[in-house]
Design a protein around this motif. Structure first.
Motif, PDB file in Angstrom:
ATOM      1  N   LEU A  86      48.405  46.783  37.306  1.00 23.99           N
ATOM      2  CA  LEU A  86      47.828  45.447  37.242  1.00 23.99           C
ATOM      3  C   LEU A  86      47.965  44.848  35.845  1.00 23.99           C
ATOM      4  O   LEU A  86      48.224  43.651  35.695  1.00 23.99           O
ATOM      5  CB  LEU A  86      46.358  45.486  37.647  1.00 23.99           C
ATOM      6  N   TYR A  90      49.913  41.414  35.236  1.00 22.66           N
ATOM      7  CA  TYR A  90      49.232  40.299  34.577  1.00 22.66           C
ATOM      8  C   TYR A  90      49.971  39.865  33.319  1.00 22.66           C
ATOM      9  O   TYR A  90      50.140  38.659  33.063  1.00 22.66           O
ATOM     10  CB  TYR A  90      47.803  40.710  34.251  1.00 22.66           C
ATOM     11  N   TYR A  93      53.576  38.358  34.404  1.00 21.98           N
ATOM     12  CA  TYR A  93      53.309  37.098  35.103  1.00 21.98           C
ATOM     13  C   TYR A  93      52.879  36.027  34.107  1.00 21.98           C
ATOM     14  O   TYR A  93      53.374  34.883  34.126  1.00 21.98           O
ATOM     15  CB  TYR A  93      52.231  37.372  36.149  1.00 21.98           C
ATOM     16  N   SER A  94      51.962  36.368  33.213  1.00 14.68           N
ATOM     17  CA  SER A  94      51.450  35.409  32.241  1.00 14.68           C
ATOM     18  C   SER A  94      52.528  34.978  31.254  1.00 14.68           C
ATOM     19  O   SER A  94      52.642  33.789  30.918  1.00 14.68           O
ATOM     20  CB  SER A  94      50.264  36.015  31.479  1.00 14.68           C
ATOM     21  N   ILE A 172      44.210  37.630  41.149  1.00 15.80           N
ATOM     22  CA  ILE A 172      45.155  37.856  40.054  1.00 15.80           C
ATOM     23  C   ILE A 172      45.947  36.588  39.748  1.00 15.80           C
ATOM     24  O   ILE A 172      46.254  36.298  38.585  1.00 15.80           O
ATOM     25  CB  ILE A 172      46.107  39.036  40.383  1.00 15.80           C
ATOM     26  N   HIS A 173      46.268  35.790  40.790  1.00 13.94           N
ATOM     27  CA  HIS A 173      46.981  34.527  40.570  1.00 13.94           C
ATOM     28  C   HIS A 173      46.080  33.513  39.866  1.00 13.94           C
ATOM     29  O   HIS A 173      46.528  32.822  38.938  1.00 13.94           O
ATOM     30  CB  HIS A 173      47.465  33.969  41.913  1.00 13.94           C
ATOM     31  N   THR A 176      45.648  34.478  36.224  1.00 18.55           N
ATOM     32  CA  THR A 176      46.877  34.251  35.460  1.00 18.55           C
ATOM     33  C   THR A 176      47.089  32.776  35.165  1.00 18.55           C
ATOM     34  O   THR A 176      47.448  32.403  34.035  1.00 18.55           O
ATOM     35  CB  THR A 176      48.083  34.806  36.231  1.00 18.55           C
ATOM     36  N   SER A 179      44.577  31.574  32.626  1.00 11.52           N
ATOM     37  CA  SER A 179      45.022  32.055  31.311  1.00 11.52           C
ATOM     38  C   SER A 179      46.190  31.217  30.807  1.00 11.52           C
ATOM     39  O   SER A 179      46.282  30.906  29.609  1.00 11.52           O
ATOM     40  CB  SER A 179      45.430  33.525  31.407  1.00 11.52           C
ATOM     41  N   ILE A 247      39.528  37.779  31.843  1.00 10.27           N
ATOM     42  CA  ILE A 247      39.420  38.482  33.122  1.00 10.27           C
ATOM     43  C   ILE A 247      37.987  38.893  33.394  1.00 10.27           C
ATOM     44  O   ILE A 247      37.483  38.732  34.511  1.00 10.27           O
ATOM     45  CB  ILE A 247      40.348  39.715  33.135  1.00 10.27           C
ATOM     46  N   THR A 259      41.659  42.905  39.953  1.00 12.66           N
ATOM     47  CA  THR A 259      42.006  42.418  38.613  1.00 12.66           C
ATOM     48  C   THR A 259      41.552  43.395  37.532  1.00 12.66           C
ATOM     49  O   THR A 259      41.370  42.995  36.378  1.00 12.66           O
ATOM     50  CB  THR A 259      41.366  41.036  38.349  1.00 12.66           C
ATOM     51  N   THR A 261      42.499  45.476  35.089  1.00 12.93           N
ATOM     52  CA  THR A 261      43.610  45.896  34.246  1.00 12.93           C
ATOM     53  C   THR A 261      43.170  47.065  33.362  1.00 12.93           C
ATOM     54  O   THR A 261      42.015  47.494  33.401  1.00 12.93           O
ATOM     55  CB  THR A 261      44.082  44.724  33.382  1.00 12.93           C
TER      56      THR A 261
END
Length: 309
Positions: A86, A90, A93-94, A172-173, A176, A179, A247, A259, A261
């Protein structure tokens, strides 16, 4: 050269060496406070955290267990590996979201238009808003019961039921993208500063040669911002992999660990289960992972050569 001249030359050489040695000593003395602060605030906490990772318990009740914490995490804890996955998702993706959006916004802000300075200031102000405030605001905006976004979706779109943006599938979406809203401006600042240094005549020459906007970006813009991009990707990857506050405030690592992490998992082990040793072991593994990734990144992309070129 006479004997007197030789003696004078030798004396001047000795004097220059003495002055150089004093200058070097003064330089070391001026650097000493910064070195001591760095050791006290960075190196010693890292070493202390590594030392704790070989113990179990909390507070003054620490028992030495050797590599037991690492063995349990690496070979017997599936939740740990889930947190690693995760954290990587994250971070990647970020970084992709923030880099693409940041470059696009920087390109727009680099253009000349009316109220340019006002728009730039308005965009950059978002970076000054505290992360805690951003997380709390979005927590209410996206709430599936009283959230403003759900109200407008139900009122003005075909959506007939509220959306839980912090459900197991969407959390998680949501984290992200929130963020991204907060930290994309960091990318904008770096890229926009680099764009300002590009000679406008290069774009004029490209237009004269028939290059469209895409070719101007590939042939002129990208070569100039490439080194900055390499730096941004590395820094954003490290920062987002270590990101805790956003988070934790939004989801506490849930729901159902969707989520959680590595940094959230380390917090849970240290303060949720009162096991400082396991929590420190997780953060030590995080440090090693980031160090390995950074070394590989520098080896393959060689950003220092990009800067020199």
């Amino acid at each position: 050269m006479s004997t007197i001249q030789k003696r004078i030359s030798v004396n001047f050489d000795n004097l220059n060496q003495w002055i150089d040695s004093r200058d070097n000593l003064l330089g070391y003395l001026l650097l000493l406070p910064a070195v001591l602060v760095f050791l006290f605030l960075s190196v010693l906490p890292i070493l202390y955290g590594i030392w704790i990772s070989f113990h179990s318990g909390a507070g003054s009740n620490l028992d030495f267990v050797g590599l037991s914490n690492y063995q349990n995490l690496l070979f017997a804890d599936s939740n740990f590996w889930h947190s690693v996955w995760l954290g990587a998702v994250y971070a990647v993706y970020s970084v992709v979201l923030q880099t693409v959006a940041g470059v696009a916004i920087a390109l727009l802000l680099n253009e000349t238009f009316r109220f340019q300075n006002f728009v730039r200031t308005l965009v950059l102000v978002t970076y000054l808003i505290p992360t805690v405030a951003v997380a709390i605001i979005f927590r209410f905006l996206l709430d599936h019961q009283i959230g403003v976004l759900n109200y407008y979706l139900i009122t003005y779109t075909p959506v007939d039921d509220t959306i839980n943006f912090f459900s197991q599938e969407l959390a998680i979406h949501s984290v992200t993208w929130i963020s991204g809203w907060k930290f994309t401006i960091f990318v904008v600042l770096i890229i926009l500063a680099r764009l300002q240094s590009i000679d406008s005549e290069l774009y004029e020459l490209a237009r004269i040669n028939g290059a469209n906007a895409f070719r101007r970006f590939i042939d002129v813009t990208y070569p100039h911002i490439r080194s900055a991009l390499f730096l941004v990707i590395l820094l954003r990857g490290i920062f987002m992999f270590n990101k805790f506050d956003m988070i934790y405030i939004l989801t506490r690592g849930g729901p159902f660990d969707s989520t959680r992490t590595m940094v959230i998992y380390a917090y849970y082990q240290a303060f949720g289960r009162a096991d400082y040793g396991t929590g420190a072991a997780v953060t030590t593994i995080m440090f090693l992972l980031l160090a390995v990734v950074a070394i590989i990144y520098f080896y393959y992309f060689a950003p220092e050569e990009e800067v020199e070129s």
